[in-house]
Design a protein around this motif. Structure first.
Motif, PDB file in Angstrom:
ATOM      1  N   PRO A 317      -0.996   5.432  -4.851  1.00  0.00           N
ATOM      2  CA  PRO A 317      -2.046   5.311  -5.871  1.00  0.00           C
ATOM      3  C   PRO A 317      -2.736   3.943  -5.872  1.00  0.00           C
ATOM      4  O   PRO A 317      -3.957   3.863  -6.056  1.00  0.00           O
ATOM      5  N   ALA A 318      -1.985   2.874  -5.678  1.00  0.00           N
ATOM      6  CA  ALA A 318      -2.600   1.542  -5.632  1.00  0.00           C
ATOM      7  C   ALA A 318      -3.465   1.398  -4.389  1.00  0.00           C
ATOM      8  O   ALA A 318      -4.557   0.805  -4.432  1.00  0.00           O
ATOM      9  N   ILE A 319      -2.995   1.932  -3.275  1.00  0.00           N
ATOM     10  CA  ILE A 319      -3.770   1.867  -2.029  1.00  0.00           C
ATOM     11  C   ILE A 319      -5.057   2.673  -2.160  1.00  0.00           C
ATOM     12  O   ILE A 319      -6.126   2.256  -1.686  1.00  0.00           O
ATOM     13  N   ALA A 320      -4.982   3.811  -2.841  1.00  0.00           N
ATOM     14  CA  ALA A 320      -6.181   4.630  -3.038  1.00  0.00           C
ATOM     15  C   ALA A 320      -7.205   3.898  -3.901  1.00  0.00           C
ATOM     16  O   ALA A 320      -8.421   4.001  -3.676  1.00  0.00           O
ATOM     17  N   GLU A 321      -6.735   3.138  -4.886  1.00  0.00           N
ATOM     18  CA  GLU A 321      -7.656   2.397  -5.755  1.00  0.00           C
ATOM     19  C   GLU A 321      -8.253   1.194  -5.037  1.00  0.00           C
ATOM     20  O   GLU A 321      -9.398   0.804  -5.298  1.00  0.00           O
ATOM     21  N   PHE A 322      -7.482   0.611  -4.105  1.00  0.00           N
ATOM     22  CA  PHE A 322      -7.940  -0.576  -3.368  1.00  0.00           C
ATOM     23  C   PHE A 322      -7.794  -0.326  -1.867  1.00  0.00           C
ATOM     24  O   PHE A 322      -6.942  -0.917  -1.201  1.00  0.00           O
ATOM     25  N   PRO A 323      -8.628   0.553  -1.315  1.00  0.00           N
ATOM     26  CA  PRO A 323      -8.458   0.933   0.096  1.00  0.00           C
ATOM     27  C   PRO A 323      -8.738  -0.204   1.077  1.00  0.00           C
ATOM     28  O   PRO A 323      -8.311  -0.137   2.235  1.00  0.00           O
ATOM     29  N   GLY A 324      -9.422  -1.247   0.635  1.00  0.00           N
ATOM     30  CA  GLY A 324      -9.726  -2.350   1.536  1.00  0.00           C
ATOM     31  C   GLY A 324      -8.613  -3.372   1.668  1.00  0.00           C
ATOM     32  O   GLY A 324      -8.694  -4.281   2.506  1.00  0.00           O
ATOM     33  N   VAL A 325      -7.567  -3.235   0.872  1.00  0.00           N
ATOM     34  CA  VAL A 325      -6.471  -4.215   0.898  1.00  0.00           C
ATOM     35  C   VAL A 325      -5.615  -4.001   2.143  1.00  0.00           C
ATOM     36  O   VAL A 325      -5.239  -2.869   2.474  1.00  0.00           O
ATOM     37  N   GLU A 326      -5.299  -5.096   2.809  1.00  0.00           N
ATOM     38  CA  GLU A 326      -4.462  -5.043   4.004  1.00  0.00           C
ATOM     39  C   GLU A 326      -3.012  -5.362   3.640  1.00  0.00           C
ATOM     40  O   GLU A 326      -2.744  -6.214   2.788  1.00  0.00           O
ATOM     41  N   PHE A 327      -2.085  -4.679   4.306  1.00  0.00           N
ATOM     42  CA  PHE A 327      -0.656  -4.927   4.134  1.00  0.00           C
ATOM     43  C   PHE A 327      -0.102  -5.573   5.403  1.00  0.00           C
ATOM     44  O   PHE A 327      -0.425  -5.155   6.518  1.00  0.00           O
ATOM     45  N   VAL A 328       0.734  -6.581   5.206  1.00  0.00           N
ATOM     46  CA  VAL A 328       1.381  -7.283   6.317  1.00  0.00           C
ATOM     47  C   VAL A 328       2.886  -7.134   6.132  1.00  0.00           C
ATOM     48  O   VAL A 328       3.431  -7.527   5.094  1.00  0.00           O
ATOM     49  N   VAL A 329       3.552  -6.563   7.121  1.00  0.00           N
ATOM     50  CA  VAL A 329       4.995  -6.312   7.043  1.00  0.00           C
ATOM     51  C   VAL A 329       5.688  -7.082   8.159  1.00  0.00           C
ATOM     52  O   VAL A 329       5.276  -7.019   9.319  1.00  0.00           O
ATOM     53  N   VAL A 330       6.760  -7.787   7.789  1.00  0.00           N
ATOM     54  CA  VAL A 330       7.542  -8.543   8.759  1.00  0.00           C
ATOM     55  C   VAL A 330       8.989  -8.064   8.719  1.00  0.00           C
ATOM     56  O   VAL A 330       9.624  -8.065   7.660  1.00  0.00           O
ATOM     57  N   GLY A 331       9.491  -7.612   9.856  1.00  0.00           N
ATOM     58  CA  GLY A 331      10.921  -7.413  10.023  1.00  0.00           C
ATOM     59  C   GLY A 331      11.482  -6.050   9.712  1.00  0.00           C
ATOM     60  O   GLY A 331      12.660  -5.809   9.988  1.00  0.00           O
ATOM     61  N   ASP A 332      10.700  -5.142   9.128  1.00  0.00           N
ATOM     62  CA  ASP A 332      11.252  -3.837   8.750  1.00  0.00           C
ATOM     63  C   ASP A 332      10.262  -2.743   9.137  1.00  0.00           C
ATOM     64  O   ASP A 332       9.324  -2.434   8.401  1.00  0.00           O
ATOM     65  N   ARG A 333      10.486  -2.156  10.291  1.00  0.00           N
ATOM     66  CA  ARG A 333       9.586  -1.123  10.802  1.00  0.00           C
ATOM     67  C   ARG A 333       9.578   0.105   9.900  1.00  0.00           C
ATOM     68  O   ARG A 333       8.534   0.753   9.723  1.00  0.00           O
ATOM     69  N   ALA A 334      10.712   0.434   9.292  1.00  0.00           N
ATOM     70  CA  ALA A 334      10.766   1.618   8.432  1.00  0.00           C
ATOM     71  C   ALA A 334       9.870   1.448   7.214  1.00  0.00           C
ATOM     72  O   ALA A 334       9.204   2.397   6.784  1.00  0.00           O
ATOM     73  N   VAL A 335       9.843   0.255   6.643  1.00  0.00           N
ATOM     74  CA  VAL A 335       8.947  -0.018   5.513  1.00  0.00           C
ATOM     75  C   VAL A 335       7.493   0.099   5.965  1.00  0.00           C
ATOM     76  O   VAL A 335       6.655   0.696   5.278  1.00  0.00           O
ATOM     77  N   PHE A 336       7.188  -0.463   7.116  1.00  0.00           N
ATOM     78  CA  PHE A 336       5.829  -0.392   7.650  1.00  0.00           C
ATOM     79  C   PHE A 336       5.401   1.064   7.843  1.00  0.00           C
ATOM     80  O   PHE A 336       4.303   1.466   7.434  1.00  0.00           O
ATOM     81  N   ASP A 337       6.263   1.854   8.453  1.00  0.00           N
ATOM     82  CA  ASP A 337       5.923   3.255   8.715  1.00  0.00           C
ATOM     83  C   ASP A 337       5.740   4.047   7.424  1.00  0.00           C
ATOM     84  O   ASP A 337       4.931   4.980   7.365  1.00  0.00           O
ATOM     85  N   ALA A 338       6.484   3.676   6.382  1.00  0.00           N
ATOM     86  CA  ALA A 338       6.420   4.417   5.121  1.00  0.00           C
ATOM     87  C   ALA A 338       5.171   4.097   4.312  1.00  0.00           C
ATOM     88  O   ALA A 338       4.779   4.883   3.437  1.00  0.00           O
ATOM     89  N   LEU A 339       4.528   2.965   4.580  1.00  0.00           N
ATOM     90  CA  LEU A 339       3.346   2.578   3.809  1.00  0.00           C
ATOM     91  C   LEU A 339       2.200   3.560   4.059  1.00  0.00           C
ATOM     92  O   LEU A 339       1.757   3.714   5.201  1.00  0.00           O
ATOM     93  N   PRO A 340       1.674   4.201   3.031  1.00  0.00           N
ATOM     94  CA  PRO A 340       0.559   5.142   3.219  1.00  0.00           C
ATOM     95  C   PRO A 340      -0.781   4.414   3.267  1.00  0.00           C
ATOM     96  O   PRO A 340      -1.716   4.742   2.528  1.00  0.00           O
ATOM     97  N   ALA A 341      -0.862   3.409   4.130  1.00  0.00           N
ATOM     98  CA  ALA A 341      -2.069   2.585   4.227  1.00  0.00           C
ATOM     99  C   ALA A 341      -2.607   2.639   5.646  1.00  0.00           C
ATOM    100  O   ALA A 341      -1.845   2.702   6.616  1.00  0.00           O
TER     101      ALA A 341
END
Length: 481
Positions: A317-341
Motif C-alpha cells: 500500500p505504501a509503494i502504491a501511494e509513492f510509486p516513485g520511491v526507490e528501495f535499497v536493500v543490503v545483505g538479505d536477498r529474501a527481503v529484496f525479493d519480497a518487496l512489491p516494488a
C-alpha cells in the motif's frame, strides 16, 4: 598524528586547519578546536603537524606550556629524530608513543612497533627516518602505560565492537594497543606492567581444561582477561545449528571480567560473572546533518528471517501511494525479493563504511525484527547508524522501543499491518520526517558517541588491574565450583 578521541579542547598547529577541525568534531562533536599559535590558552591536547617545526618556532613551542598532551608527527627523512625527542623531554614531557606511520589496517600492533624503549636505550638511528613517525608525549610522569591486547575472533559485521573501538582506544595516550586475530602468544611484558587481554566473542571451548589452563597461564603472566560479547549466547548457538552446552557459560565465568552492549546481556552475564560492565554500542563518526535527502528507503541487515521478509511483503500500500520511491536493500536477498516494488536495488553485504555511506543516501531506514527474548537482547545499532546520518528509522518495538520515542525521534511499527501506513506517513510529511531525524541526530550527538566511552573504558581497565589479586581469587573460586 594520533589525537585522543576523548579530548575536549584541542589546539592544532599545522597547514590543514579546517580538515583537522572537521575530523576531530566528527569523532567528538563537543570538542573545541583552536588553531594557530597566536593565542596561548590551556588545552587538553596540542596537535602539531611537524614536531621539528614546532620546536624550532619560539611562538609555537611556547604552546607546550599550555597543554597536558602533545601529539605530533616527525616527517620521513628527518635527520636525528631522537634529538627532537630529547628536546621535548627537557621541556618536561614523557614520551608515550613513538611509531612509524603505517597504512591504515584493521589489525595493528602498537605494542610491538613502539620505539620509545629503543629511543631511551639510544638505539634510534640518527640517520634520516625512512618513514614518518607519530609521537605522543605527556607533561610529567603520570601513570605507567597500559597494554591492551585485543584478540578478535568474529570480525565480520562486528566493526562497532572490534576494529572501531580498537582504533579509538588506540588514541588514548597512556594505552599501547594490539589488535589482532587470535595468535598463540601475548606480547612479553613485565609482571607489574598494567595489561588487559580482551577476547572478542570467542567460541565456547571444546577443550574446557585447555581453556582453564590458558586462563591460569594469563594469571601467572599478570594479565587481566576480559571477555567482550554482544549477543545472546543461545542466539549464536542457534545460528550455528547447535544446542547450548556448559562450555557456553564457562567462557564467561572463567575470565576476570566481561564487557557487553545491552542491559539484558548485562543481567544475563552477571549471573555467571559479577564483574560485568555495560558499554552500549555507540557512534564513531557523526556526519553533518543533511537538510534534504532523497525519498529513498533503506534496509540493511543480515539473517533477520521470516519476520523481515513478511514486513517487506506488507509494504504494497505504501509503494502504491509513492510509486516513485526507490528501495535499497543490503545483505538479505529474501527481503529484496519480497518487496512489491519495481524501483529497487540490491547489494550484497558491504564493508561497514560503504554500508553507512549508502544508508546516508536514503531518507528512511527500516529495521524490523521478530519479537523474542533472544532478539530483545540485541542492541539498537541500526538506529544509531541511521541517526548519525540524519536518516529516519522505522522499527519494531523489540529493541527499539527503548530508544525511539514514537513520532519524536523515529517511528515504531508494532505489528506487520502497521508497517505500510507508518512508511506512508513518513513519506507523506517531509517536515515531520526531517524533524524526527534531527531529534535522533541530536540524541546521538549528546548521548551516544564512542568518544564519551573512551575514558570510561580506560578507567575500568585500570580499575580491574588495580584489583587483580581479588579478581584472580574470584575467578579461581568460580573455576573450582
Amino acid at each position: 598524528m594520533r589525537t585522543p578521541a576523548a579530548a575536549e579542547r584541542v589546539r592544532y598547529v599545522g597547514t590543514a586547519d579546517a580538515a583537522f577541525a572537521d575530523a576531530v568534531r566528527a569523532r567528538n562533536p563537543r570538542a573545541e578546536v583552536l588553531t594557530g599559535a597566536a593565542e596561548a590558552a590551556p588545552v587538553d591536547v596540542l596537535a602539531a603537524e611537524d614536531l621539528g617545526r614546532l620546536l624550532a618556532d619560539p611562538v609555537a613551542s611556547a604552546l607546550l606550556g599550555h597543554t597536558q598532551v602533545l601529539t605530533s608527527a616527525i616527517p620521513g627523512g628527518t635527520r636525528d629524530a631522537g634529538a627532537l625527542l630529547s628536546d621535548l623531554t627537557t621541556r618536561g614531557f614523557t614520551m608515550l608513543h613513538l611509531q612509524a606511520v603505517a597504512e591504515p589496517d584493521a589489525y595493528f600492533d602498537d605494542i610491538a612497533d613502539d620505539l620509545v624503549e629503543p629511543w631511551r636505550a639510544g638505539r634510534l638511528s640518527a640517520e634520516p627516518t625512512p618513514r614518518a613517525l607519530v609521537a605522543v608525549a605527556r607533561r610529567g610522569e603520570g601513570r605507567p602505560r597500559l597494554l591492551l591486547s585485543m584478540f578478535t575472533f568474529a570480525p565480520n559485521l562486528m566493526d562497532i565492537r572490534t576494529r572501531l573501538p580498537a582504533e579509538a582506544m588506540r588514541s588514548e595516550p597512556e594505552i599501547l594497543l594490539q589488535h589482532t586475530r587470535p595468535v598463540r602468544q601475548l606480547p612479553p611484558a613485565p609482571l607489574d606492567q598494567p595489561k588487559i587481554f580482551l577476547l572478542q566473542r570467542p567460541a565456547p571451548p571444546l577443550d574446557v581444561e585447555g581453556w582453564k589452563n590458558a586462563m591460569l597461564a594469563r594469571i601467572r603472566e599478570g594479565w587481566i582477561t576480559v571477555l567482550e560479547f554482544d549477543d545472546h549466547p543461545a542466539l549464536t548457538a542457534r545460528a550455528n545449528n547447535r544446542e547450548m552446552r556448559d562450555a557456553d557459560w564457562i567462557r564467561f565465568s572463567w575470565a576476570h571480567a566481561v564487557q557487553t552492549s545491552t542491559p539484558l546481556l548485562l543481567d544475563l552475564f552477571r549471573q555467571h560473572n559479577p564483574e560485568t560492565r555495560l558499554f552500549p554500542n555507540a557512534v564513531f563518526r557523526l556526519e553533518k546533518f543533511p537538510e534534504n535527502l532523497p525519498k529513498r528507503v533503506f534496509y540493511g541487515a543480515f539473517g533477520r528471517g521470516a519476520h523481515a521478509v513478511e514486513t517487506a511483503a506488507s509494504l504494497g500500500p505504501a509503494i502504491a501511494e509513492f510509486p516513485g520511491v526507490e528501495f535499497v536493500v543490503v545483505g538479505d536477498r529474501a527481503v529484496f525479493d519480497a518487496l512489491p516494488a519495481v524501483r529497487k536495488r540490491y547489494h550484497e553485504v558491504l564493508p561497514y563504511e560503504d554500508y553507512l555511506k549508502l544508508m546516508g543516501t536514503c531518507a528512511i531506514s527500516l529495521s524490523p525484527i521478530e519479537a523474542s527474548d533472544l532478539h530483545a537482547a540485541k542492541s539498537d545499532a541500526k538506529f544509531l547508524d541511521a541517526a548519525a546520518r540524519g536518516v529516519l528509522t522505522i522499527a519494531s518495538p523489540t529493541i527499539y522501543s527503548d530508544v525511539i520515542r514514537h513520532r519524536e525521534n523515529g517511528l515504531i511499527a508494532p505489528a506487520i499491518s502497521d508497517w505500510a501506513p507508518t512508511l506512508a506517513e513518513a513519506l507523506r510529511d517531509d517536515d515531520a520526517r526531517r524533524r524526527m531525524a534531527r531529534n535522533a541526530w541530536d540524541y546521538v550527538r549528546g548521548s551516544r558517541m564512542f568518544a564519551d566511552q573512551v575514558r570510561a573504558r580506560h578507567d575500568w581497565y585500570r580499575d580491574l588491574w588495580a584489583r587483580r589479586e581479588a579478581l584472580n581469587a574470584a575467578m579461581l573460586t568460580r573455576m573450582n565450583r
